[in-house]
Design a protein around this motif. Structure first.
Motif, PDB file in Angstrom:
ATOM      1  N   THR A   1       0.820  -1.281  -0.029  1.00 41.80           N
ATOM      2  CA  THR A   1       0.069   0.040  -0.195  1.00 41.80           C
ATOM      3  C   THR A   1       0.912   1.289   0.026  1.00 41.80           C
ATOM      4  O   THR A   1       0.324   1.854  -0.210  1.00 41.80           O
ATOM      5  CB  THR A   1      -1.026  -0.044   1.240  1.00 41.80           C
ATOM      6  OG1 THR A   1      -1.954  -1.096   1.072  1.00 41.80           O
ATOM      7  CG2 THR A   1      -1.909   1.205   1.226  1.00 41.80           C
TER       8      THR A   1
ATOM      9  N   TYR B   1       2.527   1.838  -3.283  1.00 43.71           N
ATOM     10  CA  TYR B   1       1.741   2.655  -4.416  1.00 43.71           C
ATOM     11  C   TYR B   1       0.905   3.741  -4.173  1.00 43.71           C
ATOM     12  O   TYR B   1       1.260   4.281  -5.165  1.00 43.71           O
ATOM     13  CB  TYR B   1      -0.048   1.793  -4.400  1.00 43.71           C
ATOM     14  CG  TYR B   1      -0.187   0.521  -4.412  1.00 43.71           C
ATOM     15  CD1 TYR B   1       1.208  -0.285  -4.935  1.00 43.71           C
ATOM     16  CD2 TYR B   1      -1.360  -0.921  -4.803  1.00 43.71           C
ATOM     17  CE1 TYR B   1       1.313  -1.868  -6.048  1.00 43.71           C
ATOM     18  CE2 TYR B   1      -1.287  -1.636  -5.315  1.00 43.71           C
ATOM     19  CZ  TYR B   1      -0.663  -2.132  -5.740  1.00 43.71           C
ATOM     20  OH  TYR B   1      -0.524  -3.056  -6.423  1.00 43.71           O
TER      21      TYR B   1
ATOM     22  N   TRP C   1       1.685   6.033  -7.385  1.00 43.19           N
ATOM     23  CA  TRP C   1       0.455   5.727  -7.917  1.00 43.19           C
ATOM     24  C   TRP C   1      -0.158   7.259  -7.549  1.00 43.19           C
ATOM     25  O   TRP C   1      -1.143   7.309  -8.181  1.00 43.19           O
ATOM     26  CB  TRP C   1       0.047   4.826  -7.694  1.00 43.19           C
ATOM     27  CG  TRP C   1      -0.802   4.368  -8.924  1.00 43.19           C
ATOM     28  CD1 TRP C   1      -1.378   5.015 -10.128  1.00 43.19           C
ATOM     29  CD2 TRP C   1      -1.402   3.432  -9.105  1.00 43.19           C
ATOM     30  NE1 TRP C   1      -1.976   3.919 -10.785  1.00 43.19           N
ATOM     31  CE2 TRP C   1      -2.268   2.911 -10.455  1.00 43.19           C
ATOM     32  CE3 TRP C   1      -1.368   1.190  -8.438  1.00 43.19           C
ATOM     33  CZ2 TRP C   1      -3.229   1.696 -10.415  1.00 43.19           C
ATOM     34  CZ3 TRP C   1      -1.775   0.713  -8.693  1.00 43.19           C
ATOM     35  CH2 TRP C   1      -2.372   0.731  -9.932  1.00 43.19           C
TER      36      TRP C   1
ATOM     37  N   PHE D   1      -5.600   3.966  -6.588  1.00 44.93           N
ATOM     38  CA  PHE D   1      -5.137   2.637  -6.834  1.00 44.93           C
ATOM     39  C   PHE D   1      -5.871   2.651  -8.576  1.00 44.93           C
ATOM     40  O   PHE D   1      -6.175   0.632  -8.736  1.00 44.93           O
ATOM     41  CB  PHE D   1      -5.041   1.638  -6.420  1.00 44.93           C
ATOM     42  CG  PHE D   1      -4.245   1.730  -4.730  1.00 44.93           C
ATOM     43  CD1 PHE D   1      -3.700   3.405  -5.112  1.00 44.93           C
ATOM     44  CD2 PHE D   1      -4.849   0.988  -3.769  1.00 44.93           C
ATOM     45  CE1 PHE D   1      -2.729   3.568  -4.214  1.00 44.93           C
ATOM     46  CE2 PHE D   1      -3.615   1.342  -3.191  1.00 44.93           C
ATOM     47  CZ  PHE D   1      -2.962   2.656  -2.786  1.00 44.93           C
TER      48      PHE D   1
END
Length: 212
Positions: A86, A89, A93, A97
Motif C-alpha cells: 500500500t 502504491y 501512484w 489505485f
C-alpha cells in the motif's frame, strides 16, 4: 581456523567500500538525514510482513487447487499483500489505485480525476445519496467522488491497514461526517439490504474469483 580465500577477501573489501560510499552519499547533502527518516516512515507498511505473505500464498495456492477456488484462502493472502504494497502504491501512484485513458496534453492525475467524475456521472449520483465503494483502497476515488457529488460514501476494503489510512485521508479532506471506510469482504457485505442508492468498484472486482 581456516583462512578466507583471496576471492572472499576481495569481495569483503569491495562490500566495505560500497557500504562506506553509500553512507557518505546518504549524508553528504543537506537534508539527507531527514529524507532517510521520512522514507522509513513512508514505507512502514501494515502489521503483516513478506514472510507471512509467502506463507499465506503457499497455503492458499495449495488449497485452491484442491478446492477449485471454493474456499476463502484469498483473505490472508490479500491482507498480507496490501499490508506490504500500500505505501509503495501511494508513493508511486497516488491515492487512486487504478488506471484511466489520457487525453492529449492531460496529466496523469487529471486523467484519474476525470475518470472518477465520469463514473459518478454515469451512476447519476445525487447529493445526499448513500453510496458504497467496493474495494476502496485508501479512499482516493471515494474522496474525489464524494467531493464531486456531495454524496455520503462508505468504502469497504479487506485490509485493516488501508482502513486506517483511508479514514485519515477522508478526515484530512473534511469529509469525516459524510464518509468512512470500514473493513470487510465485498463478497459478503456487512450492510443491510437496500442500504445504498448506488455502488461501484474501480478495478477491484477484476481480482475476484466469485462474482456471482
Amino acid at each position: 581456523a581456516c583462512r578466507p580465500t583471496r576471492r572472499a577477501q576481495r569481495q569483503a573489501t569491495l562490500t566495505r567500500r560500497v557500504s562506506r560510499r553509500a553512507r557518505l552519499h546518504r549524508w553528504s547533502k543537506p537534508g539527507a538525514a531527514n529524507r532517510t527518516v521520512r522514507a522509513k516512515m513512508m514505507f512502514q507498511g501494515g502489521s503483516r510482513n513478506a514472510s507471512q505473505y509467502h506463507g499465506a500464498h503457499s497455503h492458499a495456492y495449495a488449497n485452491t487447487k484442491e478446492e477449485q477456488d471454493n474456499d476463502r484462502n484469498y483473505v490472508p493472502v490479500t491482507q498480507a499483500f496490501y499490508d506490504i504494497v500500500t505505501d509503495f502504491y501511494q508513493w508511486g501512484w497516488g491515492n487512486s489505485f487504478h488506471f484511466a485513458p489520457r487525453n492529449k496534453g492531460e496529466s496523469f492525475k487529471a486523467s484519474i480525476l476525470r475518470q472518477e467524475h465520469w463514473l459518478a456521472s454515469q451512476l447519476r449520483i445525487q447529493p445526499g445519496q448513500e453510496v458504497c465503494d467496493l474495494g476502496c483502497g485508501v479512499c482516493g476515488p471515494l474522496v474525489n467522488i464524494a467531493k464531486f457529488t456531495r454524496a455520503n460514501v462508505v468504502g469497504i476494503t479487506i485490509d485493516e491497514y488501508q482502513v486506517g489510512k483511508g479514514n485519515r485521508w477522508i478526515a484530512k479532506n473534511g469529509l469525516g461526517k459524510s464518509c468512512k471506510a470500514v473493513q470487510g469482504d465485498f463478497h459478503e457485505l456487512p450492510f443491510q439490504n437496500e442500504q445504498f442508492h448506488a455502488g461501484y468498484d474501480i478495478e477491484a472486482s477484476a481480482h475476484s474469483t466469485k462474482l456471482v
